[in-house]
Design a protein around this motif. Structure first.
Motif, PDB file in Angstrom:
ATOM      1  N   LEU A 286      -0.563  10.683  -1.074  1.00 60.38           N
ATOM      2  CA  LEU A 286      -1.660  11.382  -1.709  1.00 60.38           C
ATOM      3  C   LEU A 286      -2.611  11.889  -0.642  1.00 60.38           C
ATOM      4  N   VAL A 287      -3.095  13.121  -0.839  1.00 56.20           N
ATOM      5  CA  VAL A 287      -4.104  13.712   0.038  1.00 56.20           C
ATOM      6  C   VAL A 287      -5.357  13.951  -0.800  1.00 56.20           C
ATOM      7  N   ALA A 288      -6.506  13.496  -0.300  1.00 51.73           N
ATOM      8  CA  ALA A 288      -7.766  13.706  -1.016  1.00 51.73           C
ATOM      9  C   ALA A 288      -8.916  13.528  -0.040  1.00 51.73           C
ATOM     10  N   PRO A 289     -10.061  14.175  -0.310  1.00 54.40           N
ATOM     11  CA  PRO A 289     -11.224  13.953   0.549  1.00 54.40           C
ATOM     12  C   PRO A 289     -11.684  12.506   0.471  1.00 54.40           C
ATOM     13  N   LYS A 290     -12.381  12.058   1.483  1.00 56.24           N
ATOM     14  CA  LYS A 290     -12.736  10.647   1.626  1.00 56.24           C
ATOM     15  C   LYS A 290     -13.454  10.098   0.398  1.00 56.24           C
ATOM     16  N   TYR A 291     -14.393  10.844  -0.173  1.00 52.48           N
ATOM     17  CA  TYR A 291     -15.173  10.304  -1.289  1.00 52.48           C
ATOM     18  C   TYR A 291     -14.308  10.027  -2.517  1.00 52.48           C
ATOM     19  N   LEU A 292     -13.221  10.810  -2.682  1.00 53.05           N
ATOM     20  CA  LEU A 292     -12.270  10.541  -3.753  1.00 53.05           C
ATOM     21  C   LEU A 292     -11.274   9.450  -3.351  1.00 53.05           C
ATOM     22  N   MET A 293     -10.812   9.527  -2.108  1.00 55.39           N
ATOM     23  CA  MET A 293      -9.816   8.568  -1.657  1.00 55.39           C
ATOM     24  C   MET A 293     -10.372   7.144  -1.637  1.00 55.39           C
ATOM     25  N   ASP A 294     -11.627   6.982  -1.337  1.00 54.64           N
ATOM     26  CA  ASP A 294     -12.224   5.639  -1.339  1.00 54.64           C
ATOM     27  C   ASP A 294     -12.079   4.987  -2.707  1.00 54.64           C
ATOM     28  N   GLU A 295     -12.260   5.782  -3.766  1.00 46.98           N
ATOM     29  CA  GLU A 295     -12.135   5.238  -5.117  1.00 46.98           C
ATOM     30  C   GLU A 295     -10.677   4.974  -5.477  1.00 46.98           C
ATOM     31  N   VAL A 296      -9.784   5.843  -5.033  1.00 47.90           N
ATOM     32  CA  VAL A 296      -8.357   5.643  -5.293  1.00 47.90           C
ATOM     33  C   VAL A 296      -7.869   4.362  -4.623  1.00 47.90           C
ATOM     34  N   LYS A 297      -8.298   4.133  -3.399  1.00 44.41           N
ATOM     35  CA  LYS A 297      -7.849   2.944  -2.661  1.00 44.41           C
ATOM     36  C   LYS A 297      -8.299   1.655  -3.325  1.00 44.41           C
ATOM     37  N   LYS A 298      -9.445   1.671  -3.985  1.00 45.62           N
ATOM     38  CA  LYS A 298      -9.908   0.472  -4.697  1.00 45.62           C
ATOM     39  C   LYS A 298      -8.901   0.044  -5.751  1.00 45.62           C
ATOM     40  N   ILE A 299      -8.296   1.026  -6.404  1.00 46.58           N
ATOM     41  CA  ILE A 299      -7.316   0.726  -7.450  1.00 46.58           C
ATOM     42  C   ILE A 299      -5.939   0.479  -6.852  1.00 46.58           C
ATOM     43  N   HIS A 300      -5.574   1.287  -5.865  1.00 47.56           N
ATOM     44  CA  HIS A 300      -4.272   1.145  -5.203  1.00 47.56           C
ATOM     45  C   HIS A 300      -4.038  -0.285  -4.714  1.00 47.56           C
ATOM     46  N   GLN A 301      -5.075  -0.908  -4.172  1.00 46.44           N
ATOM     47  CA  GLN A 301      -4.905  -2.248  -3.598  1.00 46.44           C
ATOM     48  C   GLN A 301      -4.560  -3.292  -4.657  1.00 46.44           C
ATOM     49  N   TYR A 302      -4.886  -3.008  -5.915  1.00 50.15           N
ATOM     50  CA  TYR A 302      -4.558  -3.953  -6.985  1.00 50.15           C
ATOM     51  C   TYR A 302      -3.347  -3.534  -7.804  1.00 50.15           C
ATOM     52  N   VAL A 303      -2.799  -2.368  -7.517  1.00 47.85           N
ATOM     53  CA  VAL A 303      -1.573  -1.930  -8.180  1.00 47.85           C
ATOM     54  C   VAL A 303      -0.354  -2.344  -7.356  1.00 47.85           C
ATOM     55  N   VAL A 304      -0.348  -1.962  -6.082  1.00 43.17           N
ATOM     56  CA  VAL A 304       0.773  -2.331  -5.210  1.00 43.17           C
ATOM     57  C   VAL A 304       0.322  -2.901  -3.863  1.00 43.17           C
ATOM     58  N   PHE A 305      -0.938  -2.738  -3.520  1.00 38.70           N
ATOM     59  CA  PHE A 305      -1.533  -3.035  -2.226  1.00 38.70           C
ATOM     60  C   PHE A 305      -0.920  -2.157  -1.133  1.00 38.70           C
ATOM     61  N   CYS A 306       0.345  -2.371  -0.795  1.00 32.94           N
ATOM     62  CA  CYS A 306       1.024  -1.501   0.162  1.00 32.94           C
ATOM     63  C   CYS A 306       2.462  -1.319  -0.301  1.00 32.94           C
ATOM     64  N   VAL A 307       3.172  -0.365   0.303  1.00 31.27           N
ATOM     65  CA  VAL A 307       4.523  -0.060  -0.157  1.00 31.27           C
ATOM     66  C   VAL A 307       5.542  -0.348   0.946  1.00 31.27           C
ATOM     67  N   ASN A 308       6.797  -0.194   0.590  1.00 28.61           N
ATOM     68  CA  ASN A 308       7.955  -0.602   1.391  1.00 28.61           C
ATOM     69  C   ASN A 308       7.793  -0.352   2.890  1.00 28.61           C
ATOM     70  N   SER A 309       7.808  -1.435   3.654  1.00 27.13           N
ATOM     71  CA  SER A 309       7.521  -1.329   5.090  1.00 27.13           C
ATOM     72  C   SER A 309       8.668  -0.688   5.871  1.00 27.13           C
ATOM     73  N   THR A 310       9.911  -1.052   5.560  1.00 30.73           N
ATOM     74  CA  THR A 310      11.030  -0.496   6.333  1.00 30.73           C
ATOM     75  C   THR A 310      11.199   0.999   6.075  1.00 30.73           C
ATOM     76  N   ALA A 311      10.991   1.422   4.836  1.00 26.61           N
ATOM     77  CA  ALA A 311      11.084   2.850   4.533  1.00 26.61           C
ATOM     78  C   ALA A 311       9.970   3.619   5.236  1.00 26.61           C
ATOM     79  N   GLN A 312       8.772   3.059   5.251  1.00 27.77           N
ATOM     80  CA  GLN A 312       7.659   3.727   5.926  1.00 27.77           C
ATOM     81  C   GLN A 312       7.929   3.880   7.421  1.00 27.77           C
ATOM     82  N   MET A 313       8.405   2.833   8.040  1.00 33.95           N
ATOM     83  CA  MET A 313       8.654   2.893   9.481  1.00 33.95           C
ATOM     84  C   MET A 313       9.789   3.864   9.800  1.00 33.95           C
ATOM     85  N   THR A 314      10.790   3.911   8.925  1.00 32.61           N
ATOM     86  CA  THR A 314      11.884   4.868   9.116  1.00 32.61           C
ATOM     87  C   THR A 314      11.366   6.299   9.046  1.00 32.61           C
ATOM     88  N   LEU A 315      10.543   6.568   8.065  1.00 34.07           N
ATOM     89  CA  LEU A 315       9.984   7.913   7.915  1.00 34.07           C
ATOM     90  C   LEU A 315       9.067   8.265   9.073  1.00 34.07           C
TER      91      LEU A 315
END
Length: 379
Positions: free
Chosen positions: A243-272
């Motif tokens: 997701l791409v968003a300006p900081k003031y929007l992204m700050d609010e998205v991250k508050k929810i993201h951390q309680y939905v998944v916190f972070c996503v697949n580490s091996t796939a991220q490193m591969t990409l």
């Protein structure tokens, strides 16, 4: 025991799941669900093998691998000329669907409205409803163009979000410069609304070139832009988007993201992160255009009327010369009787209106396309 009350009482199994299950049950060629059936790039596989052997099996930072975020920001700079702060304006998500869901939860409050252009991907409206909002559905024109006057007429004081999908699934259309100007004018005349631009097929466009909201300075600071590595690199099962968003929007998205998944697949991220610098994304449109043209060429002798396809890896077709059945019944007959599974387009419409259209996925290898079109040309 008290009765359990559903939060989405009107939602059943998605049409994609239904048709894919039916395809398996009847051993039909599956041109319904949008997934490629050909191998991914060998270099990507090699990178994954190296990552798996390394020490990349634990949690990554909540927003994503710092290396991957930098590579994404470089990609955006290269293709769109936009400089984004990788630490403040980017978020790696568990697929584009999670990006859409989380951004909607951060934006929509109880009583807010979100405008959805139908036919639309099936996750938009339920995400709005789960946030306590109300989806306002507006039907696109018969050729999948948008009457932007209808969109603006639907905006009220309660409208908080306009959701667009460009390139468009299922229609295969790509917004023109005139469309983008119309969106900008709507946003400028209605400063209380935000934009969500679902651009998961951003690199799969043909004669009509895709114009990303990343390039639109007038509105990108009020916009969420969604992308998908799954669609771009043929790895839908990895479920990695961003997701791409300006900081003031992204700050609010991250508050929810951390309680939905916190972070996503580490091996796939490193591969990409390893693969992205060497990937030539400018070739993806040509790759799929060849598949589109191959499919359309083999369908010339069929009785299906193929609509224009400007982007995505989907082809919409009208079947009026073949059958008077509604599209759901026709798609069922196609799967059970003719051995090719397709998607009825009415499944993308809130009002279920039926224009007798079906959707094929041509993200398949040549053998599959040949076998499928042989069957389709006999109908």
């Amino acid at each position: 025991m008290s009765e359990f009350k559903s939060k989405l009482p009107h939602i059943g199994t998605s049409v994609f799941s239904v048709m894919s299950k039916m395809a398996a049950q009847y051993n039909a060629i599956n041109l319904s669900q949008g997934f490629p059936n050909f191998p991914v790039a060998p270099e990507l596989v090699k990178n994954y093998e190296e990552v798996i052997k390394g020490d990349h099996h634990q949690y990554l930072p909540m927003a994503g691998s710092p290396r991957l975020l930098v590579e994404i920001s470089q990609k955006i700079s290269t293709h769109y000329g936009r400089n984004v702060n990788p630490e403040e304006e980017l978020l790696v998500t568990a697929g584009a669907t999670q990006a859409i869901f989380t951004a909607i939860q951060a934006t929509i409050h109880r009583g807010d409205e979100a405008i959805v252009l139908d036919p639309s991907y099936d996750c938009y409206a339920p995400s709005v409803e789960l946030a306590g909002g109300k989806p306002i559905h507006i039907n696109m024109e018969a050729d999948f163009s948008v009457d932007w006057n209808k969109v603006e007429d639907a905006i009220s004081a309660a409208t908080k979000l306009l959701i667009i999908n460009n390139p468009h699934n299922p229609g295969g259309t790509v917004f023109s410069e005139e469309d983008m100007l119309a969106i900008e004018q709507i946003m400028q005349r209605n400063p209380h609304i935000y934009l969500m631009s679902d651009e998961v097929y951003e690199f799969i466009h043909f004669e009509q070139k895709h114009i990303s909201v990343n390039t639109r300075k007038a509105i990108r600071d009020r916009s969420f832009i969604v992308s998908s590595f799954g669609k771009t690199f043929h790895v839908t099962g990895w479920k990695i988007g961003y997701l791409v968003a300006p900081k003031y929007l992204m700050d609010e998205v991250k508050k929810i993201h951390q309680y939905v998944v916190f972070c996503v697949n580490s091996t796939a991220q490193m591969t990409l992160a390893n693969y992205l610098p060497q990937a030539d994304l400018s070739q993806l449109g040509e790759f799929y255009q060849k598949k589109r043209d191959f499919f359309r060429g083999l369908m010339k002798n069929s009785r299906f009327e193929l609509l224009d396809c400007q982007g995505t890896y989907f082809q919409v077709a009208r079947y009026s010369e073949i059958s008077k059945l509604g599209d759901v019944d026709f798609a069922t007959e196609m799967t059970q009787k003719h051995g090719v599974a397709v998607i009825p387009v009415s499944g993308f419409n809130k009002d279920q209106h039926d224009d007798h259209l079906i959707r094929f996925c041509f993200a398949k290898d040549e053998e599959t396309i040949i076998k499928a079109t042989e069957k389709l040309c006999k109908i």
